[in-house]
Write a protein that holds these residues in place. Sequence first.
Motif, PDB file in Angstrom:
ATOM      1  N   ARG A 227      -1.823  -9.596  30.307  1.00  0.00           N
ATOM      2  CA  ARG A 227      -1.698  -9.508  28.846  1.00  0.00           C
ATOM      3  C   ARG A 227      -2.944 -10.147  28.241  1.00  0.00           C
ATOM      4  O   ARG A 227      -3.288 -11.289  28.578  1.00  0.00           O
TER       5      ARG A 227
ATOM      6  N   ARG B   7       0.599  -0.925  27.259  1.00  0.00           N
ATOM      7  CA  ARG B   7       1.324  -1.234  26.020  1.00  0.00           C
ATOM      8  C   ARG B   7       0.355  -1.918  25.073  1.00  0.00           C
ATOM      9  O   ARG B   7      -0.493  -2.707  25.500  1.00  0.00           O
TER      10      ARG B   7
ATOM     11  N   GLU C 179      -1.102  -4.977  26.971  1.00  0.00           N
ATOM     12  CA  GLU C 179      -0.801  -5.168  28.388  1.00  0.00           C
ATOM     13  C   GLU C 179      -1.580  -4.108  29.166  1.00  0.00           C
ATOM     14  O   GLU C 179      -1.405  -2.909  28.947  1.00  0.00           O
TER      15      GLU C 179
ATOM     16  N   GLU D 266      -3.485 -13.899  31.659  1.00  0.00           N
ATOM     17  CA  GLU D 266      -2.036 -14.097  31.617  1.00  0.00           C
ATOM     18  C   GLU D 266      -1.388 -12.962  32.416  1.00  0.00           C
ATOM     19  O   GLU D 266      -1.220 -11.853  31.923  1.00  0.00           O
TER      20      GLU D 266
ATOM     21  N   VAL E  65       1.298 -10.729  33.943  1.00  0.00           N
ATOM     22  CA  VAL E  65       2.685 -10.370  33.655  1.00  0.00           C
ATOM     23  C   VAL E  65       3.274  -9.480  34.750  1.00  0.00           C
ATOM     24  O   VAL E  65       4.478  -9.200  34.720  1.00  0.00           O
TER      25      VAL E  65
ATOM     26  N   THR F 229      -3.530  -6.989  20.866  1.00  0.00           N
ATOM     27  CA  THR F 229      -2.859  -7.633  21.996  1.00  0.00           C
ATOM     28  C   THR F 229      -2.253  -6.527  22.839  1.00  0.00           C
ATOM     29  O   THR F 229      -1.446  -5.736  22.345  1.00  0.00           O
TER      30      THR F 229
ATOM     31  N   ARG G 179      -0.999  -6.497  36.451  1.00  0.00           N
ATOM     32  CA  ARG G 179      -0.824  -6.318  35.010  1.00  0.00           C
ATOM     33  C   ARG G 179      -1.071  -7.649  34.315  1.00  0.00           C
ATOM     34  O   ARG G 179      -0.507  -8.682  34.704  1.00  0.00           O
TER      35      ARG G 179
ATOM     36  N   GLN H  12      -3.302  -2.711  33.021  1.00  0.00           N
ATOM     37  CA  GLN H  12      -3.182  -2.701  34.467  1.00  0.00           C
ATOM     38  C   GLN H  12      -4.572  -2.541  35.068  1.00  0.00           C
ATOM     39  O   GLN H  12      -5.293  -1.583  34.758  1.00  0.00           O
TER      40      GLN H  12
END
Length: 633
Positions: A240, A171, A139, A268, A270, A137, A238, A141
């Motif tokens: 997720r 991340r 994050e 999703e 973020v 999982t 960004r 860009q």
Amino acid sequence: MRHGTGTRRRHEEEGTRARATVHATSGRPLGDAHPRQEGPTDLRLVPAALAAWGTAALTLDGSSGWGTGLVAGCLVVACVLLSGRGRAMRGLGAGGRVPVAAVLLCVAAAAVSAGLHGADLRRGPVPALARQYATVTAEVQVTSDPRLTRPRITGDHAAPTAVVIGADVRRVETADGRVLATRAPVLLIVDARAGAHGSGVDDVHTGRPGSGGAASGPTTAVEGAARSPWLGLLPSTRVRVTARAAPALVGGDRVAAVLRVRDRGGPEVVGEASGTQRFAGRLRAGLREATDGLPADPRALLPGLVVGDTARITPELDEAFKETDLAHTLAVSGSNLTILLALLLGPPGLAQLAERRGPAPRLGVSLRATALLGAGLTLGFVVVCRPDPSVLRAAACGAVALLALATGRRRSLIPALATAVLLLVLYDPWLARSYGFLLSVLATGALLTLAPRWSLALRRRRVPPRLAEALAAAAAAQALCAPVVAVLSARVSLVAVPCNLLVEFAVAPATVLGFAALATAPLAMPVAKALAWCASWPAGWIADVARTGASLPGGGVDWPGSWTGAGLLALATVLLLRVGRRLLRHPWWCAVCAMVFVLAVVQPPPLTRVITGWPPPGWRLAMCAVFPVESTC
């Protein structure tokens, strides 16, 4: 001092003779406006640019120890050369030490840049997770525009339609719940059916908000994929994702891992895209909306010609452009920027004169202010067309080509091209391994070196100046780029030069009118639609030339798709140029060769039947496909 004075005097005499030649062949009563453009070519920066290019290509995936040793060795030798210590160093002289030291310093800089960029693929948790094929999982860009791949069948394996997105992992969550900050370039491959029902993200094809509801009625996989909300993501957004990581299939690629996303809920988000990217996205969406009512080919080609948006290009049209070597018109190239800046500066060769034309002098804008406006236009061009490596390459090479046209001083053009190559390779060392970058540099170099000489030779043989320039430019670019294209496509196009000549006069109006529609779409959509309709005529002509050239039975020949084949093609090109130079002295032989070439390319059926005996008179050939076996009946 005597030696320096004599050398300078010889350069002045050479320059005087060159100016006299330019004046005599210019075809103008007062000669050429800038006769100094044919002076000796300055090649001092070329070795440094080539050395940096080769170093970056070799050290991207090298070890850190090897790169450090190379940098240290180059710096030590360069310092020794610049200090001039030692009998051998003093014997070289400053004129020999400085160029060698400059090459070594460029090699060291390229090695440092390539080492840092290559380390991004090996450090952090992402490469280790990819080797374990772990589910992560993360994050990420977005760094590029999403694109839709076409389904492919290889053997007994079918690759479905997917959305491909370039991104950077910022991340990542580990299996024990820890969140690690990192920065690793990855490639997102999203199942095209994921989120096809909509999630509120703007539709990339229409610019309208996503419906958020399920699609009604039966749809094919490709139609459903075209509505995927993943296609509406803008660079700098960004998101997720939960995906399965895997190593890149091709070694030496610029991604640390491939993330395969299987979820059905859509992206999703973020973090929203930046204001600049949102504005550029609205402009691109406005251009797509302005071209919605056009015929199929102009509707697909115009966004690609203006901003490099090839989402609507069909496989058949794409193949036609590849077979005729017109694929450069489907992507953003330096010619787009050159056309736009030429509108600001006026006709070539007058940019530095009091008689310069264009909107800038009519409004009383000074040369320095004009240069600033041109820089702003270049920046806007890069933002709207996305700052991808291809766009940066086009901006740099287009600026060099514009410098050639505007200043009329070809002496400074090769150093400018070498400087552009050096800076781009240091900024993004992965360009050193890019075929597109190689083709851009070769084409620009051909326009700066071979094309002027060939144009002058044609004008001496009473070819009209405009036709001579167009023919020389197309032939020079094809001569240098054909070997590289043969490596990529294993094919040599015989109609590339004629097709490029036929579309050359249509590229400028289509580009200018397309950018005008792009700029007016947010303000007045009816005006933008009218401009897009006007641009559809030259765009349609370009598509018709590509389809016609690709349909000719002798339009191309198969060629070995290797660097050995590229060398053989380069040798054949040199021999052909030598023979052609002799044939130009005999107009009748030129006419005969042209007729034979036309017959070989067109291959009219009666002539083909006489030579080959096939097809026999009255025969008809039909192909029927009986799944899974093809048979002839």
